[in-house]
Scaffold this active site. Sequence first.
Site, PDB file in Angstrom:
ATOM      1  N   ALA A  50       0.878  -1.192   0.000  1.00 19.42           N
ATOM      2  CA  ALA A  50       0.000   0.000   0.000  1.00 19.42           C
ATOM      3  C   ALA A  50       0.909   1.235   0.000  1.00 19.42           C
ATOM      4  O   ALA A  50       0.783   2.136   0.840  1.00 19.42           O
ATOM      5  CB  ALA A  50      -0.960  -0.006   1.179  1.00 19.42           C
ATOM      6  N   LEU A  51       1.800   1.254  -0.968  1.00 21.65           N
ATOM      7  CA  LEU A  51       2.910   2.211  -0.946  1.00 21.65           C
ATOM      8  C   LEU A  51       2.437   3.655  -1.136  1.00 21.65           C
ATOM      9  O   LEU A  51       1.549   3.937  -1.932  1.00 21.65           O
ATOM     10  CB  LEU A  51       3.927   1.851  -2.038  1.00 21.65           C
ATOM     11  N   HIS A  52       3.057   4.547  -0.384  1.00 19.61           N
ATOM     12  CA  HIS A  52       2.773   5.983  -0.471  1.00 19.61           C
ATOM     13  C   HIS A  52       4.111   6.723  -0.516  1.00 19.61           C
ATOM     14  O   HIS A  52       5.182   6.092  -0.532  1.00 19.61           O
ATOM     15  CB  HIS A  52       1.895   6.435   0.701  1.00 19.61           C
TER      16      HIS A  52
ATOM     17  N   HIS B 251       7.011   5.633   1.796  1.00 14.53           N
ATOM     18  CA  HIS B 251       7.785   4.477   1.327  1.00 14.53           C
ATOM     19  C   HIS B 251       8.715   4.881   0.169  1.00 14.53           C
ATOM     20  O   HIS B 251       9.867   4.462   0.106  1.00 14.53           O
ATOM     21  CB  HIS B 251       6.847   3.384   0.810  1.00 14.53           C
TER      22      HIS B 251
ATOM     23  N   GLN C  40       2.952  -9.654  13.345  1.00 18.13           N
ATOM     24  CA  GLN C  40       3.064  -8.384  14.067  1.00 18.13           C
ATOM     25  C   GLN C  40       1.701  -7.755  14.337  1.00 18.13           C
ATOM     26  O   GLN C  40       1.616  -6.669  14.899  1.00 18.13           O
ATOM     27  CB  GLN C  40       3.981  -7.403  13.337  1.00 18.13           C
TER      28      GLN C  40
ATOM     29  N   MET D 113       2.393  10.476   6.743  1.00 18.06           N
ATOM     30  CA  MET D 113       1.800   9.535   5.789  1.00 18.06           C
ATOM     31  C   MET D 113       1.806   8.131   6.381  1.00 18.06           C
ATOM     32  O   MET D 113       2.761   7.726   7.041  1.00 18.06           O
ATOM     33  CB  MET D 113       2.574   9.557   4.485  1.00 18.06           C
ATOM     34  N   SER D 114       0.715   7.414   6.143  1.00 17.19           N
ATOM     35  CA  SER D 114       0.583   6.056   6.649  1.00 17.19           C
ATOM     36  C   SER D 114      -0.437   5.326   5.794  1.00 17.19           C
ATOM     37  O   SER D 114      -1.423   5.939   5.351  1.00 17.19           O
ATOM     38  CB  SER D 114       0.104   6.082   8.106  1.00 17.19           C
TER      39      SER D 114
HETATM   40  P1  AMP Z   1       5.055  -0.228   6.551  1.00 15.27           P
HETATM   41  O1  AMP Z   1       4.662  -0.562   5.149  1.00 15.27           O
HETATM   42  O2  AMP Z   1       4.039   0.581   7.278  1.00 15.27           O
HETATM   43  O3  AMP Z   1       5.548  -1.432   7.315  1.00 15.27           O
HETATM   44  O4  AMP Z   1       6.317   0.733   6.427  1.00 15.27           O
HETATM   45  C1  AMP Z   1       7.461   0.327   5.732  1.00 15.27           C
HETATM   46  C2  AMP Z   1       8.570   1.317   6.006  1.00 15.27           C
HETATM   47  O5  AMP Z   1       8.180   2.606   5.544  1.00 15.27           O
HETATM   48  C3  AMP Z   1       8.876   1.440   7.498  1.00 15.27           C
HETATM   49  O6  AMP Z   1      10.289   1.550   7.668  1.00 15.27           O
HETATM   50  C4  AMP Z   1       8.168   2.711   7.861  1.00 15.27           C
HETATM   51  O7  AMP Z   1       8.746   3.383   8.965  1.00 15.27           O
HETATM   52  C5  AMP Z   1       8.356   3.530   6.594  1.00 15.27           C
HETATM   53  N1  AMP Z   1       7.356   4.599   6.529  1.00 15.27           N
HETATM   54  C6  AMP Z   1       6.018   4.473   6.683  1.00 15.27           C
HETATM   55  N2  AMP Z   1       5.422   5.675   6.640  1.00 15.27           N
HETATM   56  C7  AMP Z   1       6.419   6.594   6.451  1.00 15.27           C
HETATM   57  C8  AMP Z   1       6.462   8.020   6.335  1.00 15.27           C
HETATM   58  N3  AMP Z   1       5.356   8.760   6.392  1.00 15.27           N
HETATM   59  N4  AMP Z   1       7.664   8.603   6.156  1.00 15.27           N
HETATM   60  C9  AMP Z   1       8.809   7.859   6.113  1.00 15.27           C
HETATM   61  N5  AMP Z   1       8.828   6.525   6.217  1.00 15.27           N
HETATM   62  C10 AMP Z   1       7.657   5.886   6.388  1.00 15.27           C
END
Ligand code: AMP
Length: 294
Positions: A43-45, A48, A72, A195-196
Amino acid sequence: MAGTTGERPATARVIAEPAAMRAEILTARAAGRRIGFVPTMGALHAGHVSLVDRAAAECDDVAVSIFVNPTQFGPHEDYADYPRTLEADAETLRDRHVRWIFAPEAESIYPPDWATRIMIDGPARRFEGEIRPGHFSGVATVVCRLFLAVPADVAYFGAKDWQQTLVVKRMVRDLGLPIEVAVCPTVREPDGLAMSSRNAYLSPADRSRATALAESLALAEQMWIAGDGPTALERAMRDHLGSRGVTVDYAAVVDSESLEPLAGAATAVALVAGRLGSTRLIDNRQLPPRRGTG
Ligand code: AMP
């Protein structure tokens, strides 16, 4: 040479098998290429993508993993509903110098009779570790497994998940894993919301309230600069979050490396977590250095 684009394909190859993935990485490294790895749940933004761009700038080849890691998530969390958008993610990564997308099936990461887990204490103990029991054990286990499948030179993580970066660095140190860990800044929406992938779950009303997290951290920083101490900052963050309708899980100012109470001249981080409807959000901010803890 790091940053050489000529030999890097526009489209990544999608690889599902850990052994095949590992062979690719080892072959590239044997040819002298520096490999960067960005582990994600998809779900890349733009957050990522910032990690991927940094990896591409610093390395010859980049691998991105996309794996929604079941271990997790707690039993009542959003594992089943977590967005899975592999095709769109591959499109997002096009022309970003990503050579491989590692997208394993859960069974190849966790064989049916798997029985091994990494347990981690220290920086995993408080905050997310307390509220989400088993979460960091799941993170450490999958990251270790992914590092074996993608034996890169350097792995890139986001400061957005500050506690996670500390947990991964501690595991790498404690187990002597042969990989560097790089931490990249949090990418934010124009109104400050970090961003999330989970932001997509927010209703329009909750989306506008969600800025309260970043606002509470900015308020904490102002108070910190003005000389207030951790207790006053924590109260102010809690009050602000509450006033915007966020159910607070924690709002804390702690040592940014140990996540223990501040002492002496340690650098401080402000951490917040809260819920809006059924969506849980976290954010953090490093506070500028100052003498003592106030
Ligand atoms: P996730 O897909 O949520 O497991 O995130 C994968 C990686 O992307 C992790 O290292 C997160 O910390 C990083 N990440 C997620 N959101 C952000 C953001 N808004 N800014 C920078 N890195 C992010």
